[in-house]
Write a protein that holds these residues in place. Structure first.
Motif, PDB file in Angstrom:
ATOM      1  N   GLY A 116      22.822 -42.121  92.205  1.00 63.68           N
ATOM      2  CA  GLY A 116      22.666 -41.357  90.799  1.00 63.68           C
ATOM      3  C   GLY A 116      22.767 -42.291  89.499  1.00 63.68           C
ATOM      4  O   GLY A 116      21.765 -42.082  88.728  1.00 63.68           O
ATOM      5  N   PHE A 117      23.710 -42.999  89.300  1.00 63.15           N
ATOM      6  CA  PHE A 117      23.656 -43.884  88.378  1.00 63.15           C
ATOM      7  C   PHE A 117      22.868 -44.983  88.287  1.00 63.15           C
ATOM      8  O   PHE A 117      22.141 -45.489  87.133  1.00 63.15           O
ATOM      9  CB  PHE A 117      25.420 -44.217  88.201  1.00 63.15           C
ATOM     10  CG  PHE A 117      26.224 -43.316  87.562  1.00 63.15           C
ATOM     11  CD1 PHE A 117      25.824 -42.403  86.905  1.00 63.15           C
ATOM     12  CD2 PHE A 117      27.643 -43.193  88.042  1.00 63.15           C
ATOM     13  CE1 PHE A 117      26.683 -41.182  86.514  1.00 63.15           C
ATOM     14  CE2 PHE A 117      28.252 -42.441  87.592  1.00 63.15           C
ATOM     15  CZ  PHE A 117      27.993 -41.191  87.154  1.00 63.15           C
ATOM     16  N   GLY A 118      22.781 -45.728  89.610  1.00 66.93           N
ATOM     17  CA  GLY A 118      21.906 -46.809  89.638  1.00 66.93           C
ATOM     18  C   GLY A 118      20.449 -46.723  89.784  1.00 66.93           C
ATOM     19  O   GLY A 118      19.491 -46.906  89.011  1.00 66.93           O
ATOM     20  N   GLU A 119      20.093 -45.839  90.802  1.00 67.40           N
ATOM     21  CA  GLU A 119      18.634 -45.963  91.033  1.00 67.40           C
ATOM     22  C   GLU A 119      18.134 -44.653  90.341  1.00 67.40           C
ATOM     23  O   GLU A 119      16.822 -44.898  89.827  1.00 67.40           O
ATOM     24  CB  GLU A 119      18.701 -45.298  92.743  1.00 67.40           C
ATOM     25  CG  GLU A 119      17.119 -44.852  93.271  1.00 67.40           C
ATOM     26  CD  GLU A 119      16.401 -46.152  93.346  1.00 67.40           C
ATOM     27  OE1 GLU A 119      15.121 -46.203  93.405  1.00 67.40           O
ATOM     28  OE2 GLU A 119      17.055 -47.402  93.658  1.00 67.40           O
ATOM     29  N   LEU A 120      18.684 -43.774  89.771  1.00 60.43           N
ATOM     30  CA  LEU A 120      18.057 -42.533  89.261  1.00 60.43           C
ATOM     31  C   LEU A 120      18.524 -42.873  87.553  1.00 60.43           C
ATOM     32  O   LEU A 120      17.802 -42.123  86.829  1.00 60.43           O
ATOM     33  CB  LEU A 120      18.647 -41.075  89.621  1.00 60.43           C
ATOM     34  CG  LEU A 120      18.221 -41.000  91.029  1.00 60.43           C
ATOM     35  CD1 LEU A 120      18.936 -39.407  91.266  1.00 60.43           C
ATOM     36  CD2 LEU A 120      16.908 -40.810  91.150  1.00 60.43           C
ATOM     37  N   ASN A 121      19.155 -43.814  87.234  1.00 55.19           N
ATOM     38  CA  ASN A 121      19.639 -43.895  85.740  1.00 55.19           C
ATOM     39  C   ASN A 121      20.312 -42.779  85.352  1.00 55.19           C
ATOM     40  O   ASN A 121      19.832 -42.615  84.036  1.00 55.19           O
ATOM     41  CB  ASN A 121      18.382 -44.652  85.192  1.00 55.19           C
ATOM     42  CG  ASN A 121      18.951 -45.274  83.931  1.00 55.19           C
ATOM     43  OD1 ASN A 121      20.028 -45.657  83.618  1.00 55.19           O
ATOM     44  ND2 ASN A 121      18.004 -45.338  82.630  1.00 55.19           N
ATOM     45  N   SER A 144      37.362 -40.558  90.554  1.00 58.17           N
ATOM     46  CA  SER A 144      37.609 -40.898  89.134  1.00 58.17           C
ATOM     47  C   SER A 144      36.618 -39.999  88.299  1.00 58.17           C
ATOM     48  O   SER A 144      36.220 -40.409  87.109  1.00 58.17           O
ATOM     49  CB  SER A 144      37.319 -42.336  88.772  1.00 58.17           C
ATOM     50  OG  SER A 144      38.225 -43.088  89.326  1.00 58.17           O
ATOM     51  N   PHE A 145      36.308 -38.630  88.824  1.00 51.33           N
ATOM     52  CA  PHE A 145      35.610 -37.568  87.943  1.00 51.33           C
ATOM     53  C   PHE A 145      36.636 -37.264  87.130  1.00 51.33           C
ATOM     54  O   PHE A 145      38.063 -37.060  87.683  1.00 51.33           O
ATOM     55  CB  PHE A 145      34.958 -36.636  88.846  1.00 51.33           C
ATOM     56  CG  PHE A 145      33.736 -37.028  89.288  1.00 51.33           C
ATOM     57  CD1 PHE A 145      32.665 -36.117  89.115  1.00 51.33           C
ATOM     58  CD2 PHE A 145      33.484 -37.876  90.109  1.00 51.33           C
ATOM     59  CE1 PHE A 145      31.305 -36.472  89.484  1.00 51.33           C
ATOM     60  CE2 PHE A 145      32.119 -38.482  90.648  1.00 51.33           C
ATOM     61  CZ  PHE A 145      31.202 -37.564  90.254  1.00 51.33           C
ATOM     62  N   MET A 146      36.403 -36.450  86.053  1.00 50.95           N
ATOM     63  CA  MET A 146      37.586 -36.031  84.989  1.00 50.95           C
ATOM     64  C   MET A 146      37.217 -34.533  84.943  1.00 50.95           C
ATOM     65  O   MET A 146      36.017 -34.100  85.033  1.00 50.95           O
ATOM     66  CB  MET A 146      37.178 -36.818  83.561  1.00 50.95           C
ATOM     67  CG  MET A 146      37.385 -38.244  83.432  1.00 50.95           C
ATOM     68  SD  MET A 146      39.134 -38.804  84.035  1.00 50.95           S
ATOM     69  CE  MET A 146      40.000 -37.898  82.636  1.00 50.95           C
ATOM     70  N   GLN A 147      38.173 -33.753  84.861  1.00 57.36           N
ATOM     71  CA  GLN A 147      37.991 -32.393  84.710  1.00 57.36           C
ATOM     72  C   GLN A 147      37.851 -32.145  83.239  1.00 57.36           C
ATOM     73  O   GLN A 147      38.353 -32.382  82.287  1.00 57.36           O
ATOM     74  CB  GLN A 147      39.574 -31.682  84.918  1.00 57.36           C
ATOM     75  CG  GLN A 147      39.142 -30.236  84.930  1.00 57.36           C
ATOM     76  CD  GLN A 147      40.551 -29.302  85.370  1.00 57.36           C
ATOM     77  OE1 GLN A 147      41.304 -29.872  86.208  1.00 57.36           O
ATOM     78  NE2 GLN A 147      40.866 -28.231  84.469  1.00 57.36           N
ATOM     79  N   GLU A 148      36.416 -31.349  83.107  1.00 53.75           N
ATOM     80  CA  GLU A 148      36.135 -31.512  81.815  1.00 53.75           C
ATOM     81  C   GLU A 148      36.044 -29.551  81.240  1.00 53.75           C
ATOM     82  O   GLU A 148      35.833 -29.307  80.015  1.00 53.75           O
ATOM     83  CB  GLU A 148      34.429 -31.820  81.710  1.00 53.75           C
ATOM     84  CG  GLU A 148      34.264 -33.165  81.711  1.00 53.75           C
ATOM     85  CD  GLU A 148      32.736 -33.713  81.271  1.00 53.75           C
ATOM     86  OE1 GLU A 148      32.120 -32.841  81.207  1.00 53.75           O
ATOM     87  OE2 GLU A 148      32.746 -34.708  80.839  1.00 53.75           O
ATOM     88  N   ILE A 170      30.863 -40.112  83.746  1.00 56.22           N
ATOM     89  CA  ILE A 170      29.934 -40.552  82.943  1.00 56.22           C
ATOM     90  C   ILE A 170      29.695 -42.045  83.427  1.00 56.22           C
ATOM     91  O   ILE A 170      30.557 -42.774  83.872  1.00 56.22           O
ATOM     92  CB  ILE A 170      30.399 -40.839  81.389  1.00 56.22           C
ATOM     93  CG1 ILE A 170      30.727 -39.473  80.691  1.00 56.22           C
ATOM     94  CG2 ILE A 170      29.489 -41.580  80.493  1.00 56.22           C
ATOM     95  CD1 ILE A 170      29.609 -38.665  80.711  1.00 56.22           C
ATOM     96  N   ASN A 171      28.434 -42.340  83.314  1.00 50.37           N
ATOM     97  CA  ASN A 171      27.857 -43.742  83.897  1.00 50.37           C
ATOM     98  C   ASN A 171      28.295 -44.900  82.902  1.00 50.37           C
ATOM     99  O   ASN A 171      27.857 -45.023  81.858  1.00 50.37           O
ATOM    100  CB  ASN A 171      26.227 -44.039  83.946  1.00 50.37           C
ATOM    101  CG  ASN A 171      25.738 -45.144  84.475  1.00 50.37           C
ATOM    102  OD1 ASN A 171      26.699 -46.116  84.811  1.00 50.37           O
ATOM    103  ND2 ASN A 171      24.687 -45.249  84.532  1.00 50.37           N
ATOM    104  N   ASN A 172      29.249 -45.540  83.133  1.00 50.17           N
ATOM    105  CA  ASN A 172      30.002 -46.676  82.491  1.00 50.17           C
ATOM    106  C   ASN A 172      29.035 -47.719  82.445  1.00 50.17           C
ATOM    107  O   ASN A 172      29.698 -48.928  81.566  1.00 50.17           O
ATOM    108  CB  ASN A 172      31.451 -46.765  82.757  1.00 50.17           C
ATOM    109  CG  ASN A 172      32.297 -45.563  82.427  1.00 50.17           C
ATOM    110  OD1 ASN A 172      32.055 -45.039  81.321  1.00 50.17           O
ATOM    111  ND2 ASN A 172      33.226 -45.266  83.323  1.00 50.17           N
TER     112      ASN A 172
END
Length: 175
Positions: A116-121, A144-148, A170-172
């Motif tokens: 998701g973060f790398g290939e799909l940006n 390491s997902f955060m409850q939002e 979030i993609n860091n």
């Protein structure tokens, strides 16, 4: 195929559908799914044709055990918003009714994250789970997902209202 330590993610094939349907219809799994009703083969085929094969806003994968190449579950990114670069993260392990475990689910989850973060940006991955889904809550916390967010009384199940919990990451690594 996308590979991790224990699992691989490959395209869902038509011959996977009967096994996925069997897992998807397990009452103990349906309890946690938005689509709570039992599905039939026609429903499964419709989903495959419309979302897996044709929808550019959905990326679904079969999860396989790298040792045996056996189908063990499914995962994907749904409702992809290409403008705002976010997607809903979906996953379960059907093998041995594991649902979410420490080995396969976490490994496949890390692969999905990289994809998701790398290939799909994408900028953000998110998920809505129900407050009764303790396994998935632990799963997202381990990744390491955060409850939002937390929405009260969003889902009626087993004679009571349960809440929706929203997790996101979030993609860091963006430039």
């Amino acid at each position: 195929m996308l590979t991790g330590t224990y699992t691989g993610l490959r395209a869902i094939e038509r011959n996977d559908l009967s096994q996925l349907l069997e897992w998807r219809n397990q009452p103990e799994f349906r309890l946690y799914f938005r689509e709570f009703r039992e599905l039939n083969a026609e429903n499964q085929n419709f989903w495959f044709e419309k979302y897996v094969m044709q929808d550019s806003n959905t990326r679904m994968f079969a999860i396989v055990d790298l040792e045996t190449n056996e189908l063990i579950g499914a995962c994907g990114l749904c409702y992809i918003d290409w403008i705002n670069r976010n997607a809903d993260f979906s996953i379960y392990i059907g093998k041995e009714k594991l649902y979410i475990d420490e080995k396969y689910a976490i490994d496949a989850g890390k692969i999905m994250e990289q994809y998701g973060f790398g290939e799909l940006n994408l900028h953000k991955l998110w998920a809505e789970i129900y407050s009764i889904d303790k396994q998935k809550k632990c799963f997202f916390e381990k990744l390491s997902f955060m409850q939002e967010g937390y929405f009260k009384d969003t889902h009626w199940t087993q004679g009571e209202w349960v809440d929706s919990i929203y997790f996101a990451k979030i993609n860091n690594w963006e430039g």
